[in-house]
Design an enzyme around this catalytic site. Structure first.
Site, short mmCIF file in Angstrom:
data_model
loop_
_atom_site.label_atom_id
_atom_site.label_comp_id
_atom_site.label_asym_id
_atom_site.label_seq_id
_atom_site.Cartn_x
_atom_site.Cartn_y
_atom_site.Cartn_z
N ARG A 92 -46.72 -55.96 -38.29
CA ARG A 92 -47.96 -55.16 -38.37
C ARG A 92 -47.64 -53.76 -38.85
O ARG A 92 -48.42 -53.13 -39.55
CB ARG A 92 -48.64 -55.12 -37.00
N ILE A 122 -59.77 -52.12 -35.48
CA ILE A 122 -59.13 -53.44 -35.41
C ILE A 122 -57.97 -53.49 -36.39
O ILE A 122 -56.97 -54.17 -36.17
CB ILE A 122 -60.14 -54.57 -35.79
N THR A 123 -58.13 -52.79 -37.51
CA THR A 123 -57.13 -52.77 -38.59
C THR A 123 -55.74 -52.46 -38.04
O THR A 123 -55.58 -51.57 -37.20
CB THR A 123 -57.55 -51.68 -39.63
N PRO A 125 -51.51 -51.44 -38.28
CA PRO A 125 -51.10 -51.54 -36.88
C PRO A 125 -52.07 -50.76 -35.99
O PRO A 125 -52.18 -49.54 -36.14
CB PRO A 125 -49.70 -50.92 -36.88
N ASP A 127 -52.61 -49.52 -33.02
CA ASP A 127 -52.38 -48.30 -32.21
C ASP A 127 -52.15 -47.08 -33.11
O ASP A 127 -52.67 -46.00 -32.83
CB ASP A 127 -51.17 -48.51 -31.29
N ARG A 155 -54.40 -64.27 -25.13
CA ARG A 155 -53.40 -65.31 -25.47
C ARG A 155 -52.49 -65.56 -24.26
O ARG A 155 -52.17 -66.70 -23.93
CB ARG A 155 -52.56 -64.85 -26.67
N HIS A 179 -49.88 -53.22 -29.67
CA HIS A 179 -50.30 -54.54 -30.15
C HIS A 179 -49.28 -54.92 -31.23
O HIS A 179 -49.46 -54.61 -32.40
CB HIS A 179 -51.73 -54.47 -30.72
#
Ligand code: NAD
Length: 317
Positions: A92, A122-123, A125, A127, A155, A179
């Site tokens: 990411r 949401i995009t 990376p 954070d 998940r 993330h």
């Protein structure tokens, strides 16, 4: 901010993720109006047409789309889901520079057309993008929110639920931090039906050995890659996760979600965006909950913060 069903949700990006967010939000009747913006006009128009052809079967609402950012005007929440996505083999973090440049171009315009909106990033990376978005927009930290590890935690909970043969809703467990590869499973606070996971030993429902735990964490971290390898993108779970976050925001639900946002003096961490469980409502995110952590979990959080911070600095923010 218009509340609940009266709200307008703007979505930037009508790709796999943006279009699926529109679809899940439409099915659940989250907002009265859902507006998609994408520079690919044929794509955004086609997605909107397809979604509208199903409007008979969902709660009443309006879906519109355009290649003009004006379509986002007056949004109560703007979801940023545009940009480069991972190819197999990419991390990411490899997307950082391209997606930061897209944000630098778009986000100041978003603030112009929707000055009161909350920004949900949401995009990837995510954070790094959340931290950059804070700087680019100057919005209060409560209103600049990354989807963070909401998806990773779902998940995680799915894999634990499957292993222990219980409903996923009865598993309480979070992934914190980035993330991405440095994320941390918070094993010490995980529980099923109020039984700490470390004590889980229920006949017919298995136990968790060290090897089981390692395999579950490996599968959480590898999950996106497994999906991307098979079908080129992840979209359904992130669509549902984002709709869940939108509901928490628009309906002032005060749900506890592991969202990414600015840390200020949390366990010695400052000025970095990463995920920890937080209460989420109409005003946005609150400061992270004082969740108990082991020394190792806390050290993992610090390492994750360092990784995010270094990419943000490399990008010049
Ligand atoms: P995609 O390639 O299918 O769609 C991206 C869309 O962005 C395209 O339609 C493109 O036209 C549009 N776009 C590009 N530049 C733009 C600009 N300047 N203005 C407006 N639109 C622009 O990609 P995708 O699979 O939908 O993924 C989108 C992003 O979401 C990626 O960064 C991906 O890594 C990320 N993602 C995040 C999570 C998470 O949990 N945070 C999960 C899945 C995907």
């Amino acid at each position: 901010m218009a509340a609940g069903r009266a709200a307008k949700v703007g979505i930037i990006g009508a790709g796999s993720v943006g279009a699926t967010i529109a679809y899940t939000a439409m099915i659940r009747g989250v907002a009265r109006r859902i507006s998609l913006f994408d520079i690919a006009s044929a794509k955004v128009n086609a997605e909107v047409l397809d979604l509208n052809h199903g409007s008979l079967f969902v709660p009443q609402g309006m879906i519109e789309g355009s290649d003009d950012i004006e379509v986002l005007r007056g949004s109560d929440v703007v979801v940023m889901a545009a940009g480069a996505k991972r190819s197999p083999g990419q991390t990411r973090m490899d997307l950082a520079s391209a997606n930061a440049a897209i944000c630098a171009k778009l986000l100041p315009k978003v603030v112009e057309v929707a000055p009161d909106a909350m920004l949900l990033l949401i995009t990837n990376p995510v954070d790094v993008i959340t931290q950059i978005a804070l700087k680019l927009t100057g919005l209060p930290w409560e209103r600049v929110i990354g989807s963070g590890t909401v998806l990773d935690s779902s998940r995680f909970r799915y894999l634990l639920a499957t292993h222990c043969k219980v409903a996923v809703q009865n598993v309480h467990a979070y992934i914190a931090g980035e993330h991405g590869d440095s994320e941390i499973p918070l094993w010490s606070s995980a529980s099923i039906g109020s039984i700490p996971l470390s004590q889980w030993a229920v006949k017919g429902h298995g136990r968790l050995t060290t090897a089981d735990k390692e395999e579950i964490v490996h599968n959480v971290k590898d999950a996106a890659f497994q999906v991307i390898q098979g079908k080129g993108a992840t979209n359904y779970a992130i669509g549902l996760a984002v709709t869940n976050i939108l509901e928490a925001l628009l309906y002032d639900e005060r749900r506890v979600l592991p969202l990414s946002g600015l840390l200020q003096g949390f366990k010695g961490l400052d000025d970095v965006c990463l995920s920890l469980p937080r209460i989420v409502g109409r005003k946005g995110i609150e400061a992270p909950l004082p969740i108990p952590m082991t020394v190792d979990e806390e050290a993992g959080l610090h390492a994750s913060a360092e990784r995010i911070r270094s990419v943000v600095h490399e990008l010049g923010y």
